[in-house]
Design a protein around this motif. Structure first.
Motif, short mmCIF file in Angstrom:
data_model
loop_
_atom_site.label_atom_id
_atom_site.label_comp_id
_atom_site.label_asym_id
_atom_site.label_seq_id
_atom_site.Cartn_x
_atom_site.Cartn_y
_atom_site.Cartn_z
N LYS A 1 0.81 -1.21 0.00
CA LYS A 1 0.00 0.00 0.00
C LYS A 1 0.85 1.27 0.00
N SER A 2 2.01 1.22 0.64
CA SER A 2 2.84 2.42 0.76
C SER A 2 3.84 2.53 -0.38
N ASP A 3 4.12 3.76 -0.80
CA ASP A 3 5.11 4.00 -1.84
C ASP A 3 6.50 3.57 -1.36
N LYS A 4 6.75 3.71 -0.07
CA LYS A 4 8.04 3.32 0.49
C LYS A 4 8.28 1.83 0.30
N MET A 5 7.29 1.02 0.59
CA MET A 5 7.41 -0.43 0.41
C MET A 5 7.54 -0.79 -1.06
N LYS A 6 6.82 -0.08 -1.93
CA LYS A 6 6.85 -0.38 -3.36
C LYS A 6 8.23 -0.17 -3.97
N ARG A 7 9.09 0.60 -3.32
CA ARG A 7 10.45 0.79 -3.82
C ARG A 7 11.26 -0.49 -3.71
N TYR A 8 10.86 -1.38 -2.84
CA TYR A 8 11.60 -2.62 -2.60
C TYR A 8 10.91 -3.85 -3.18
#
Length: 208
Positions: free
Chosen positions: A152-159
């Motif tokens: 859900k978070s953009d931060k997690m989507k980076r990984y």
């Protein structure tokens, strides 16, 4: 770093697996409840795994083998034995990494390991089912459930852009874990020889 290639290069397999197509699950609440019950009753897990890494940077897929151990609360040993030795120890909030027999303690490595720790703990404990960090789509075929987790978070989507989990309908234990960062990079784990609720000494999670 091999740590990243081993744990964060990942993608979704096709909707065909084990020769059967997956379709949307009509009663996702029942599936979720069954998986939650199974995770609550699971005190420990031991299993062998095979690893297949595919990347746009690799000419051929890289294959590896290893073993994993999980024990409540938040204890995980992830030990890759081939083609090179690599061990991640998670014991509560303590995380250690060893590669080729040498402990890695650099700041950048610790950051990556912490991110891996968060994902691995969620996958083993079933915490992901609360959907705080992931949106979940439920699919099924005759033999298995397939859960597609989207961060859900953009931060997690980076990984990681997506995680696929395959559970056998009969035993409700994980058969396959696939992660992706993009369509060209994937890592697939297949689990076998799984033992649930066996005895595991705590030193497995503290000593390389």
């Amino acid at each position: 770093m091999k740590l990243i290639s081993s744990f964060l290069l990942l993608l979704v397999v096709s909707t065909k697996i084990y020769g059967q197509e997956y379709t949307k699950l009509a009663d996702s609440k029942a599936c979720k409840a069954a998986l939650e019950k199974q995770h609550k009753e699971t005190k420990s897990i031991q299993a062998d795994f095979t690893e297949t890494a595919t990347s746009s940077l690799l000419t051929n897929a890289q294959k590896g083998t290893g073993k994993m151990w999980y024990k409540k609360e938040n204890k995980i040993r992830w030990e890759k034995t081939k083609p090179e030795s690599q061990v991640i120890l998670i014991n509560g909030k303590t995380v250690k990494l060893q590669e080729k027999g040498k402990e890695i303690s650099s700041a950048s490595s610790k950051i990556v390991v912490k991110k891996i720790q968060s994902l691995m703990v969620q996958m083993m404990t079933g915490e992901f089912l609360n959907e705080k960090e992931f949106k979940i789509s439920y699919l099924e075929n005759k033999s298995n459930y397939k859960l597609i987790l989207t961060p859900k978070s953009d931060k997690m989507k980076r990984y990681v852009s997506e995680i696929n989990l395959i559970f056998g309908k009969k035993e409700l234990t994980i058969k396959e874990l696939t992660m992706l960062t993009d369509s060209d990079n994937k890592l697939v784990y297949n689990f076998s020889n799984m033992e649930v609720n066996g005895t595991i000494n705590d030193t497995k999670f503290t000593t390389f």
